[in-house]
Design a protein around this motif. Sequence first.
Motif, PDB file in Angstrom:
ATOM      1  N   THR A 134       1.387  30.196  -9.978  1.00 15.61           N
ATOM      2  CA  THR A 134       2.761  29.707  -9.752  1.00 15.61           C
ATOM      3  C   THR A 134       3.414  29.207 -11.036  1.00 15.61           C
ATOM      4  OG1 THR A 134       1.921  27.487  -9.229  1.00 15.61           O
ATOM      5  CG2 THR A 134       2.174  29.038  -7.403  1.00 15.61           C
ATOM      6  N   VAL A 139       7.456  25.385  -7.340  1.00 18.48           N
ATOM      7  CA  VAL A 139       6.791  24.951  -6.112  1.00 18.48           C
ATOM      8  C   VAL A 139       7.246  23.529  -5.797  1.00 18.48           C
ATOM      9  CG1 VAL A 139       4.569  24.549  -4.993  1.00 18.48           C
ATOM     10  CG2 VAL A 139       4.804  26.385  -6.662  1.00 18.48           C
ATOM     11  N   SER A 353      -0.740  29.358  -0.604  1.00 15.25           N
ATOM     12  CA  SER A 353      -1.212  28.748  -1.853  1.00 15.25           C
ATOM     13  C   SER A 353      -2.661  28.280  -1.779  1.00 15.25           C
ATOM     14  CB  SER A 353      -0.317  27.550  -2.209  1.00 15.25           C
ATOM     15  OG  SER A 353       1.021  27.957  -2.394  1.00 15.25           O
TER      16      SER A 353
END
Length: 739
Positions: A134, A139, A353
């Motif tokens: 990421t 995020v 995730s």
Amino acid sequence: MASFFTILLLVVAAIAANIVFAIYPKVPLAFYEIIAGVLLSLVPLFNNFHLEPEVFMLVIIAPLMFNDGQNTDMHRLRKNINSTLSLAVVLALVTILAGGVLTHVLWGTLPLALCFALAAIVTPTDAVAVTSITSGIEVPEHVMGALENESLFNDASGIVAMDLALTAFSTGEFSLAKGTEHFLVVFLGGIAVGAILGLIIVIIRVLFQRKTLDTIAVILPFSLLTPFIVYLTAEHFGFSGILAVVAAGIIHGIQGKQLRLTSTQTQVVTKTTWETATNLLNGFVFVLLGASIPSVLNDLSTTEIHNLPLLILTAACLYLLMAVMRFLWCMLNLISLPSKETRFKDSIIMALSGVHGTITLSMAFSLPLVVAGHAFPFRSAIILIAGIIILLSMIVPTFTLPFLLPNKRVPYSADEFSDQLVKMVNFAIDQLRRSNDHSGALPGVIEVLNSQKNQSQKNANSKLVHQLLQQTENVEQATVTEMIDNGEVEAPFGWQYSRAIIFQSQFAFLSPWAKFKMWFKMFGFRFFPKISRKHFNKSFQQTRQVKMKWLKDHGQAEKFNDYQKFYLEHKDDRLPQTEKEKTDQPKQLALPVTKAKLLPAVQVTEQLQLPGSLQPRGHRPSRRPRGQQRGMSPEAKKAFSRLSQAGYDRVNGYLDAIETDDNRQEVDVIRHYYNVRRSRMTHSEATSEAENELFLMAFQFEYSYVQNISQDKDLSSELIDELHKKISMDQMVYMQSGN
């Protein structure tokens, strides 16, 4: 020796992956590292490579988990402790149970105990892998915080559950009560041991500080040894070494205020060392994963190869099960989320995730080779399934999360930072020129300050650089002529100095190929003097004839007379000729150095004088303009010193006068050349004190510049902070190295 080359190749592979990632950052770094590992498996040393799980856990995992612990935001962890335990303990155990049942349904030939062992292996998540995946997207902070806190503790859940499953498989017995008791002892005991040892180590470091023993040589090794000591101690008593190093790291984070009282240099070096070490170790994890893939495939038995589609299906179903359970755990409000409106989206992000990495890999390879005197069944197949799940958990979010989350907002670009950095340094230099009277110390200070810009000389306009070099040569030659005319130095010393600086400047800016040819000629003069002298004199005479013709064609009668007069006075300066050459060749005239700007194309050939150590016997002109040659008289050394200082001051004054915003970089290149040429000269104590004063003033001017631009609303606060950090770091480095 094999261990040394193994580590060396791992380092090379990790560095190569980082280089490729820097060139093409769209692909996550972890994938480059896995590919580097696969390529590394082609090296004979890594043929049939098998990871040693004990070494892997101690050498790689323990330092990584300790560093994660000491960088944990304790306020956020304390605030979300219920959610962390819900994810890391309860969800992990539920997932292991559900995963074991699903595996047994799909793969009936695998014993039930090993089904639960496989589920325990693939359950722990890896926050480092999440960060790698990421790195380019934004995020939500609360989601990232929950993932990081979960990864600190769910490793122990997976390890303890795997140990219980393996014990049940090897003994054929399993007690829920004993299993629960064992889990609590290992879990809580690891945290307790880590907290106690961490507190003791913090007290020792504070004691070192009070006793003024907080030097780099003491604190840095002490800090690096901490995770190994804690891990080995906890494992010795049968507790979780992973949880112990995490707890010790958290204690270090809590006591950070006390530890910050150590010296600035120690803090910076320790922090930088930990960052470098963790980046390298994280690279090792995925390189080792890639290097292990071929050996795992080779170790598959004939039966397991035939069942390869089933193994792939099992891996895919286990990954899907873990993602669904994470989604439901969030949707059922079993962890606290800040907003009901974003719960669905946050749940999807949490599900995607759940990236697996270091712990899963190490647990898979920690499976024993032998159980009860027989080869451990299905070991390669379990490792293969774990590897597939690791790859799936990295590939899926790489392609799906960018559609759900925006790209990471960059507060400032690299070009913007570089532009402000250059302006800041230029501002400080301009202020120094206006406010100081240390003319002798200022050029050296400007040279060092220019290094702050991090600009490459390759970006400079080479044509303008050579034009400036020619202009500064004229300034220095005019200075020499003026000093000769004023009787400050004798003419022979002045001309010798002029030839030397011309050679230096021309050689300094030659291309690599031209420099090679120059040194090749010098080699010839040193070892084949007769042949080289004959060749040089022939070229020398041809050059003179060209110049004579040019002077006649252009009606330069006055310059021709100077040419002839100078030759008659200094005819012994040219290379000695053989008796036949002296008889056959007419006398040629030498152009004075101060008039040598007529034909730049042939000037270098005529004025080139070789260094004394490489000259044929009987001809020893000076290469260095500082009077450092062997055998020079005290008068010559004194004359060279005066000439060097006067020329240096005059050139720097000239550069100051012509410098503009458009040519600063090219002027910096010329200034750097003259400073390097003069760098061997001994500075007086007064000059050093003046330089210290100028540097302190320069740093204050830089702070003033940043303070002024901080009012600009178009500049981000992150950029301002980075400029402040740059000044502070440069100031600290100067104070530490200069004093």
